[in-house]
Design an enzyme around this catalytic site. Structure first.
Site, mmCIF file in Angstrom:
data_model
loop_
_atom_site.group_PDB
_atom_site.id
_atom_site.type_symbol
_atom_site.label_atom_id
_atom_site.label_comp_id
_atom_site.label_asym_id
_atom_site.label_seq_id
_atom_site.Cartn_x
_atom_site.Cartn_y
_atom_site.Cartn_z
ATOM 1 N N SER A 44 58.611 104.249 -1.234
ATOM 2 C CA SER A 44 57.982 102.914 -1.739
ATOM 3 C C SER A 44 58.946 102.262 -2.408
ATOM 4 O O SER A 44 60.087 102.552 -3.172
ATOM 5 C CB SER A 44 56.837 103.161 -2.470
ATOM 6 O OG SER A 44 56.108 104.254 -1.918
ATOM 7 N N SER A 46 60.769 98.220 -3.516
ATOM 8 C CA SER A 46 61.444 96.979 -3.065
ATOM 9 C C SER A 46 62.926 97.073 -2.412
ATOM 10 O O SER A 46 63.407 96.153 -1.705
ATOM 11 C CB SER A 46 61.702 96.004 -4.322
ATOM 12 O OG SER A 46 62.566 96.534 -5.292
ATOM 13 N N ASP A 100 64.266 107.207 -0.512
ATOM 14 C CA ASP A 100 63.222 106.627 -1.289
ATOM 15 C C ASP A 100 63.920 106.141 -2.199
ATOM 16 O O ASP A 100 65.156 106.067 -2.728
ATOM 17 C CB ASP A 100 62.284 107.689 -1.637
ATOM 18 C CG ASP A 100 61.089 107.064 -2.565
ATOM 19 O OD1 ASP A 100 60.756 105.904 -2.488
ATOM 20 O OD2 ASP A 100 59.976 107.709 -2.571
ATOM 21 N N GLY A 101 63.381 104.903 -2.959
ATOM 22 C CA GLY A 101 63.840 104.205 -4.050
ATOM 23 C C GLY A 101 63.722 104.898 -5.339
ATOM 24 O O GLY A 101 63.086 106.198 -5.387
ATOM 25 N N GLY A 115 57.005 103.860 -10.620
ATOM 26 C CA GLY A 115 57.125 102.519 -11.329
ATOM 27 C C GLY A 115 55.939 101.869 -10.357
ATOM 28 O O GLY A 115 55.279 100.958 -10.799
ATOM 29 N N GLY A 116 56.016 102.366 -8.868
ATOM 30 C CA GLY A 116 55.104 101.670 -8.133
ATOM 31 C C GLY A 116 53.761 102.567 -7.901
ATOM 32 O O GLY A 116 53.072 102.469 -6.988
ATOM 33 N N GLU A 122 55.230 110.416 -3.009
ATOM 34 C CA GLU A 122 56.828 110.629 -2.850
ATOM 35 C C GLU A 122 57.196 111.994 -3.079
ATOM 36 O O GLU A 122 58.349 112.280 -2.675
ATOM 37 C CB GLU A 122 57.081 109.501 -3.981
ATOM 38 C CG GLU A 122 57.075 108.172 -3.400
ATOM 39 C CD GLU A 122 57.355 107.196 -4.804
ATOM 40 O OE1 GLU A 122 57.738 105.921 -4.064
ATOM 41 O OE2 GLU A 122 57.699 107.670 -5.756
#
Ligand SMILES: O=C(CO)[C@H](O)[C@H](O)COP(=O)(O)O
Length: 263
Positions: A44, A46, A100-101, A115-116, A122
């Site tokens: 997830s 940006s 993943d971020g 953060g999301g 995740e």
């Protein structure tokens, strides 16, 4: 296609930060998503849309035999809108690669995520994966966790949030832990799993041993998952402002760093 695609493609349309994210994502996909990989976890945030963009560029022939597992609503939409096949981790409990971020990554490849508010799913997809890879821009690359991203996201069942906050304030050494409030809704952020999120900052000394703080938080009754991912990632890719990519990776039990230079 190579590293140069991420730099040359429509550069004027992307801000320097977005270019850095895309660089990291493209390089990670090029190095880790192989033709034999059939089950792929999609994280997830940006940076992840650039991961999916690069996977789509690998072509229909490869992607028609693959299934993609999302970490939440956002990545599910991304998979569906990219015409990729959607699966779930209950059908595919073993994943070839998850990308993943991250909100921050330390020198040992531990990271803060959430953060999301997606860190429960995740972490499940990271743990289910043979290989777990992080992608981020240079701002997330730190020596120690808590340097630029101060709070640890903690998912809690709603009815226990006040008790967990009290535990964090008085027993665990996070007096400024707070319930995450929504921006365009009255009340708290509610995760994809119907839970609340607490953000708990800890002093730098505590953050030097993220595994210890993670286990202490996780033992609190009412905590569903902690946004500290310790000893899970095989590599982290950071896009830099100069078009290079810094890669931290596990090699023979050590984390080594290399740089892919701009073309
Ligand atoms: O952990 C996350 C969501 O829960 C994201 O992966 C993390 O916030 C990074 O996002 P971005 O790529 O937007 O910086």
């Amino acid at each position: 296609m190579d590293h140069s695609d991420a730099i040359s493609a429509t550069p004027s349309k992307l801000s320097p930060i977005e270019q850095a994210k895309r660089l990291a994502a493209y390089t990670a996909v090029d190095e880790h998503i192989r033709p034999n990989h059939k089950v792929i976890g999609i994280g997830s945030g940006s940076t992840v849309p650039y991961v999916v963009e690069r996977i789509v560029q690998q072509g229909e022939e490869l992607n028609k035999n693959r299934v993609f597992i999302p970490t939440g609503f956002q990545s599910k939409e991304l998979i569906v809108s990219s015409n990729l096949s959607l699966g779930d981790v209950d059908q595919f409990p073993t994943i070839d690669v998850t990308i993943d971020g991250a909100d921050e990554v330390d020198r040992d490849l531990n990271c803060i995520k959430g953060g999301g508010a997606c860190h429960l799913r995740e972490k499940v997809l990271a743990e289910a994966a043979e290989t777990f890879i992080l992608v981020a821009d240079y701002r997330k690359n730190a020596e120690y966790l808590g340097t630029n991203f101060p709070g640890i996201p903690i998912e809690v069942v709603p009815f226990a949030y006040a008790k967990v906050l009290q535990n964090l304030h008085h027993a665990l050494g996070s007096p400024n832990a707070t319930l995450r409030m929504a921006k365009a809704k009255a009340g708290p952020v509610v995760s994809d799993n119907g839970n609340f999120i607490i953000d708990a900052p800890f002093p730098p000394e505590t953050m030097k041993d993220p595994y210890k703080v993670m286990t202490r938080i996780k033992m609190l009754t009412g905590v569903v998952e902690v946004g500290l991912f310790c000893h899970m990632a095989q590599a982290a890719y950071f896009g830099n402002q100069d078009g290079s990519v810094t890669i931290k990776e596990q090699t023979d039990g050590l984390v080594v760093e290399r740089t892919v230079l701009p073309p």
